[in-house]
Write an enzyme that holds these catalytic residues in place. Structure first.
Site, PDB file in Angstrom:
ATOM      1  N   HIS A 128      22.600 -17.089 -11.545  1.00 42.24           N
ATOM      2  CA  HIS A 128      22.963 -15.901 -10.771  1.00 42.24           C
ATOM      3  C   HIS A 128      21.687 -15.280 -10.225  1.00 42.24           C
ATOM      4  CE1 HIS A 128      24.471 -11.788 -10.043  1.00 42.24           C
ATOM      5  NE2 HIS A 128      25.693 -12.275 -10.124  1.00 42.24           N
ATOM      6  N   ASP A 205      21.604 -15.419 -20.294  1.00 45.18           N
ATOM      7  CA  ASP A 205      22.503 -14.566 -19.532  1.00 45.18           C
ATOM      8  C   ASP A 205      23.925 -14.861 -20.006  1.00 45.18           C
ATOM      9  OD1 ASP A 205      24.235 -13.413 -17.708  1.00 45.18           O
ATOM     10  OD2 ASP A 205      23.323 -14.305 -15.937  1.00 45.18           O
ATOM     11  N   GLN A 208      29.090 -14.251 -18.512  1.00 45.71           N
ATOM     12  CA  GLN A 208      30.358 -14.976 -18.404  1.00 45.71           C
ATOM     13  C   GLN A 208      30.783 -15.606 -19.731  1.00 45.71           C
ATOM     14  OE1 GLN A 208      32.190 -14.714 -15.806  1.00 45.71           O
ATOM     15  NE2 GLN A 208      30.710 -13.876 -14.357  1.00 45.71           N
ATOM     16  N   LYS A 231      32.492  -6.713 -17.392  1.00 45.75           N
ATOM     17  CA  LYS A 231      33.165  -8.011 -17.405  1.00 45.75           C
ATOM     18  C   LYS A 231      33.926  -8.246 -18.711  1.00 45.75           C
ATOM     19  CE  LYS A 231      29.587 -10.080 -14.450  1.00 45.75           C
ATOM     20  NZ  LYS A 231      30.310 -10.137 -13.176  1.00 45.75           N
ATOM     21  N   CYS A 374      26.800 -14.729  -5.644  1.00 45.73           N
ATOM     22  CA  CYS A 374      25.417 -14.455  -6.068  1.00 45.73           C
ATOM     23  C   CYS A 374      24.730 -15.708  -6.594  1.00 45.73           C
ATOM     24  CB  CYS A 374      25.373 -13.337  -7.107  1.00 45.73           C
ATOM     25  SG  CYS A 374      25.788 -11.712  -6.442  1.00 45.73           S
TER      26      CYS A 374
END
Length: 419
Positions: A128, A205, A208, A231, A374
């Site tokens: 991202h 990261d 997700q 999220k 992104c």
């Protein structure tokens, strides 16, 4: 795991999400843009209302009743985050506005202090922008060099190539746990082990992954991990950085101001202990408390139950979209039980622009994402300008996937008659 066994989960919890009860263009809302942001259960919404109606006050600074109540709830939410990811200490949890700010914190605090000319930062081609641009800026300032892990034949993390990139020059490996475009799941525990063997630090990261699967930062042995609350059923404007305690203690402050100080003089200052050293100014108090409520909600539903249910949904979504002529699906296929990839599918439809697909699906009440998500460098790497993406969460149903499949097939047939 069968679909009939997993179907009741969404039936049990959908009523908790008020926004899902509405119609769009006269059709029941089918919300399939969860990788961009999730919807919020009533319990989280009510937590925000309760804070602003009942005990709105600044934290830490006051000794009156409202401030004490707000501080207790705000710091209590930090304890919930620490437990949620199995951090060793609550001091390892730093509140940020989002994952982007958390990555920038590491980049500017640790990166500028520890990287120099010739040092190497390893990323992936599917990062991202939030885990790419901060390192580009740091590399420009320090002379560090960016290197990229490419895709394997299944459009996943290329582990053998990653191993060839590692050397004693590698100082940082910063990787996404789950690709928001490809849906591939990166082997972060193995990556951390290999990176640490050459003395490199590891940042994950988890934007997700944190909403969809159980995380254990001690088992992963990452140095930092970041996530965004919005999220994972929490409000916007709140996220967190996990960092190993000794590492965070060694890092200089990222922002200066109130809250992050111990003593201030005209010519110097001393700083508060962790985590407050990195939390300058009045924080997003209500949002942090609501993040705690979101974690409570996810824990009640159960992260394992969420992961298993979404695996069945993912398999069903992949199988349905695979049957639509003209679609090209990105990322690895799920295994026979639906695992092996995340609960999202990005795709192209020949000459049909993803924005056109999204627009016509919206007329049927179906919300998907269209664009580069992104991940512009990844799209260029794949030779496509943009893609459409349907992304799932545990409140989605098989019937909604059926609705998407029908509407998408009709849309492609309509555009096919034009082209």
């Amino acid at each position: 795991m069968t679909l009939t066994q997993t179907r009741p989960l969404a039936d049990l919890i959908r009523a908790d999400f008020p926004i899902l009860q509405q119609q769009v263009h006269g059709k029941p809302l089918v919300y399939l843009d969860n990788a961009a942001t999730s919807q919020k259960p009533q319990a989280v919404i009510q937590t925000l209302v309760d804070y602003y109606q009942g005990y709105n006050a600044n934290v830490h600074r006051g000794v009156h009743t409202l401030s004490d109540k707000a501080t207790t709830a705000y710091e209590g939410a930090r304890d919930k985050v620490a437990e949620f990811i199995n951090a060793r200490s609550r001091q390892e949890i730093v509140y940020t506005r989002n994952a982007s700010e958390a990555i920038n914190l590491v980049a500017y605090s640790w990166g500028l202090s520890n990287l120099g000319p010739g040092d190497e930062i390893i990323l992936t081609v599917f990062e991202h922008h939030s885990n790419l641009i901060p390192w580009q800026l740091v590399a420009q300032k320090t002379g560090a060099i960016l290197k990229f892990v490419e895709l394997d034949a299944q459009q996943s993390f290329n582990l053998p190539q990653f191993q060839t990139l590692l050397s004693d020059k590698t100082k940082l490996v910063a990787v996404v746990h789950v690709s928001n475009t490809l849906g591939c799941i990166t082997p972060v525990a193995q990556i951390a082990e290999l990176a640490h063997a050459v003395g490199a630090k590891v940042l994950i990261d988890a934007c997700q992954s944190a909403p969809h699967m159980k995380l254990d930062v001690q088992a992963l042995d990452c140095d930092w991990l970041v996530a965004s609350g919005h999220k994972m059923c929490a409000p916007t404007g709140i996220g967190f950085l996990y960092g190993k305690l000794d590492l965070l203690r060694s890092m200089p402050p990222f922002l200066g101001g109130g809250e992050m100080i111990a003593d201030v003089f005209f010519d110097h200052a001393t700083y508060a202990d962790l985590p407050h050293k990195f939390e300058a100014g009045t924080p997003a108090i209500g949002e942090a408390i609501a993040l705690g409520a979101a974690i409570d909600y996810l824990n009640v539903v159960g992260m394992e139950a969420i992961h298993n249910y979404e695996a069945a949904l993912t398999q069903y979504l992949w199988n349905n979209l695979s049957q639509i002529p003209g679609l090209t699906l990105l990322g690895p296929a799920p295994d026979q039980d639906g695992f092996g990839r995340a609960a999202l599918v990005s795709f192209t439809a020949g000459e049909v622009h993803p924005h056109d697909l999204s627009t016509i699906l919206d007329e049927s009440g179906i919300a998907i994402r269209a664009g580069h998500h992104c991940t512009q460098p990844l799209h260029r790497h794949l030779g496509v300008q943009s893609t459409a993406r349907a992304s799932l969460y545990f409140y989605n149903t098989l019937a909604e996937i059926d609705a998407l499949t029908i509407a998408l097939g009709e849309a492609i047939e309509f555009f096919g008659s034009i082209f």
